[in-house]
Enzyme design. Structure first.
Site, PDB file in Angstrom:
ATOM      1  N   GLU A 134       0.854  -1.199   0.000  1.00 58.86           N
ATOM      2  CA  GLU A 134       0.000   0.000   0.000  1.00 58.86           C
ATOM      3  C   GLU A 134       0.881   1.237   0.000  1.00 58.86           C
ATOM      4  OE1 GLU A 134      -3.158   0.035   2.917  1.00 58.86           O
ATOM      5  OE2 GLU A 134      -2.968   2.215   3.202  1.00 58.86           O
ATOM      6  N   GLU A 139      -2.572  11.359   3.257  1.00 56.07           N
ATOM      7  CA  GLU A 139      -3.571  11.143   4.306  1.00 56.07           C
ATOM      8  C   GLU A 139      -3.559  12.376   5.208  1.00 56.07           C
ATOM      9  OE1 GLU A 139      -4.379   6.792   5.746  1.00 56.07           O
ATOM     10  OE2 GLU A 139      -2.211   7.136   5.758  1.00 56.07           O
TER      11      GLU A 139
END
Length: 251
Positions: A134, A139
């Site tokens: 990932e 974020e």
């Protein structure tokens, strides 16, 4: 003087390397609907992996987004006792291995919002997570204003990963900013605007440490609450918009 000359040579080399790349795909969010030749909707509460694996509180729908003025707007809402949002992916439609990936985006704000632009290995259906790998290009969690998180999850380090960086940018919530990674067979560099914020370049590239030798696909979403976003949500800040102006891939 010598140091200045060396710095200029390094900068010029970086620009030259970037200019060698060609734009191979871009999403400018033309028209008034999402192009489903490129994008899939992921719907619901994530069950049987309820809460999308992170105890998130939102229900994903097709109704919590708009495409207008060449922008994608994902809107997190609270209706009654339910939180709703939208999550889209390019799995099986647009997958890429190596290159520069960048998005221009404007963040939502407030306790409980968790917008993200990230990538998963295209083999996730076969090997599962975290073996698939990932790449979290962007974020942001509203409980920590002025902070941008960039992370990698692998079989060797996932969840509360050590392969991560939290970088302070004052007023990052104001206006649009460019979030990017430059990914080669040797390393992954993360950028916010023109600032290099994190580099992952392990010497020992075992399968558990470096699953980044295969195609990955994009995910864009805005979660609410959860293990990372925080269990508490300030309902007074909703609705909130996560706006994506474009996504571009250079190789």
């Amino acid at each position: 003087m010598k140091k200045i000359l060396i710095l200029l040579l390094v900068v010029n080399f970086s620009f030259a390397q970037q200019n060698k790349r060609k734009l191979v795909w871009e999403e400018n969010f033309d028209g008034t609907t999402l192009n489903e030749n490129n994008w899939n909707f992921e719907l619901g509460d994530g069950c049987p992996n309820c809460g999308w694996g992170n105890n998130e509180r939102q229900l994903y729908t097709k109704q919590n987004h708009t495409v207008a003025k060449n922008q994608l707007v994902i809107t997190a809402k609270k209706v009654g006792d339910k939180y709703t949002s939208t999550r889209i992916t390019t799995k099986g439609k647009k997958e890429f291995q190596y290159g520069r990936f960048e998005a221009r985006a404007k963040l939502p704000v407030g306790q409980g919002v968790w917008p993200a632009w990230w990538m998963l290995g295209s083999n996730i259906s076969e090997v599962g997570w975290p073996k698939s790998g990932e790449i979290d290009i962007l974020e942001y969690v509203g409980k920590e204003p002025n902070m941008v998180f960039t992370s990698l999850h692998t079989q060797d380090s996932h969840g509360n990963t050590i392969n991560t960086k939290k970088t302070r940018f004052d007023a990052i919530e104001e206006g649009f900013h460019i979030y990017a990674v430059e990914w080669t067979k040797d390393k992954i560099d993360f950028f916010v605007d023109d600032t290099l914020v994190y580099t992952f370049q392990p010497e020992n590239k075992t399968e558990a440490i470096w699953p980044f030798n295969q195609p990955f696909y994009f995910i864009v979403n805005m979660a609410i609450g959860g293990n990372f976003g925080g269990p508490e949500v300030d309902n007074t800040i909703l609705p909130q918009d996560f706006i994506i102006d474009y996504i571009r891939v250079y190789q």
